[in-house]
Scaffold this motif. Sequence first.
Motif, short mmCIF file in Angstrom:
data_model
loop_
_atom_site.label_atom_id
_atom_site.label_comp_id
_atom_site.label_asym_id
_atom_site.label_seq_id
_atom_site.Cartn_x
_atom_site.Cartn_y
_atom_site.Cartn_z
N VAL A 3 31.62 30.12 39.57
CA VAL A 3 31.50 31.51 39.13
C VAL A 3 32.88 31.99 38.71
N ASN A 4 32.94 33.17 38.15
CA ASN A 4 34.20 33.74 37.72
C ASN A 4 34.64 34.86 38.63
N PHE A 5 35.93 34.95 38.85
CA PHE A 5 36.54 36.07 39.55
C PHE A 5 37.65 36.56 38.64
N GLU A 6 37.39 37.65 37.94
CA GLU A 6 38.37 38.19 37.00
C GLU A 6 38.82 37.14 35.99
N GLY A 7 37.90 36.32 35.53
CA GLY A 7 38.20 35.31 34.54
C GLY A 7 38.71 33.99 35.10
N ILE A 8 38.80 33.87 36.42
CA ILE A 8 39.27 32.65 37.07
C ILE A 8 38.06 31.90 37.62
N ALA A 9 37.98 30.61 37.35
CA ALA A 9 36.88 29.80 37.89
C ALA A 9 37.03 29.67 39.40
N VAL A 10 35.91 29.74 40.10
CA VAL A 10 35.88 29.66 41.56
C VAL A 10 35.05 28.45 41.95
N ASP A 11 35.51 27.68 42.94
CA ASP A 11 34.74 26.48 43.31
C ASP A 11 33.40 26.86 43.92
N ASP A 12 32.50 25.89 43.93
CA ASP A 12 31.11 26.12 44.35
C ASP A 12 30.95 26.51 45.80
N GLU A 13 31.94 26.23 46.64
CA GLU A 13 31.82 26.56 48.06
C GLU A 13 32.13 28.03 48.36
N LEU A 14 32.64 28.74 47.36
CA LEU A 14 32.94 30.16 47.54
C LEU A 14 31.91 31.02 46.83
N GLU A 15 31.59 32.14 47.44
CA GLU A 15 30.71 33.12 46.83
C GLU A 15 31.52 34.40 46.64
N VAL A 16 31.58 34.88 45.42
CA VAL A 16 32.30 36.10 45.11
C VAL A 16 31.27 37.16 44.72
N ILE A 17 31.24 38.23 45.49
CA ILE A 17 30.29 39.31 45.23
C ILE A 17 31.08 40.55 44.87
N ALA A 18 30.80 41.09 43.69
CA ALA A 18 31.45 42.34 43.26
C ALA A 18 30.87 43.49 44.06
N LEU A 19 31.73 44.25 44.70
CA LEU A 19 31.31 45.44 45.43
C LEU A 19 31.46 46.69 44.58
N SER A 20 32.34 46.60 43.59
CA SER A 20 32.55 47.67 42.60
C SER A 20 33.24 47.02 41.41
N ASP A 21 33.68 47.83 40.47
CA ASP A 21 34.41 47.28 39.32
C ASP A 21 35.77 46.73 39.71
N ALA A 22 36.26 47.11 40.89
CA ALA A 22 37.61 46.71 41.29
C ALA A 22 37.69 46.16 42.71
N PRO A 68 44.73 37.86 39.78
CA PRO A 68 43.55 37.33 40.48
C PRO A 68 43.70 35.87 40.89
N ALA A 69 44.42 35.08 40.12
CA ALA A 69 44.60 33.67 40.47
C ALA A 69 45.37 33.53 41.79
N VAL A 70 46.38 34.35 41.99
CA VAL A 70 47.16 34.31 43.23
C VAL A 70 46.31 34.82 44.39
N ALA A 71 45.54 35.88 44.17
CA ALA A 71 44.66 36.40 45.22
C ALA A 71 43.67 35.33 45.66
N LEU A 72 43.06 34.64 44.72
CA LEU A 72 42.10 33.59 45.04
C LEU A 72 42.78 32.42 45.74
N ALA A 73 43.98 32.06 45.32
CA ALA A 73 44.72 30.97 45.96
C ALA A 73 45.02 31.31 47.42
N CYS A 74 45.34 32.56 47.70
CA CYS A 74 45.58 32.99 49.09
C CYS A 74 44.32 32.81 49.94
N VAL A 75 43.18 33.18 49.39
CA VAL A 75 41.92 33.03 50.12
C VAL A 75 41.63 31.55 50.36
#
Length: 84
Positions: A3-22, A68-75
Amino acid sequence: MAVNFEGIAVDDELEVIALSDASWRISDRRFPPASPGGVLAYVERDAYGYDVLLLGQGWTETLWAECPAVALACVQARRPAAAG
């Protein structure tokens, strides 16, 4: 399928759910949906970057990320090795 997180690909083991636009909740799909251990982080975009609230068993950590790439890398860096 990634899936995408702000245009960044996310691996299949993670689920990203938008809670709002931000804001997003990021969970580990290896955990059952009702498991509190499966929620890894909350991410919120503001005018300066991304605030990241990391969640673990018995601890929390807040970080700031410039993109977003750094945020995702931290997670991903603090994700448990395996569901337990």
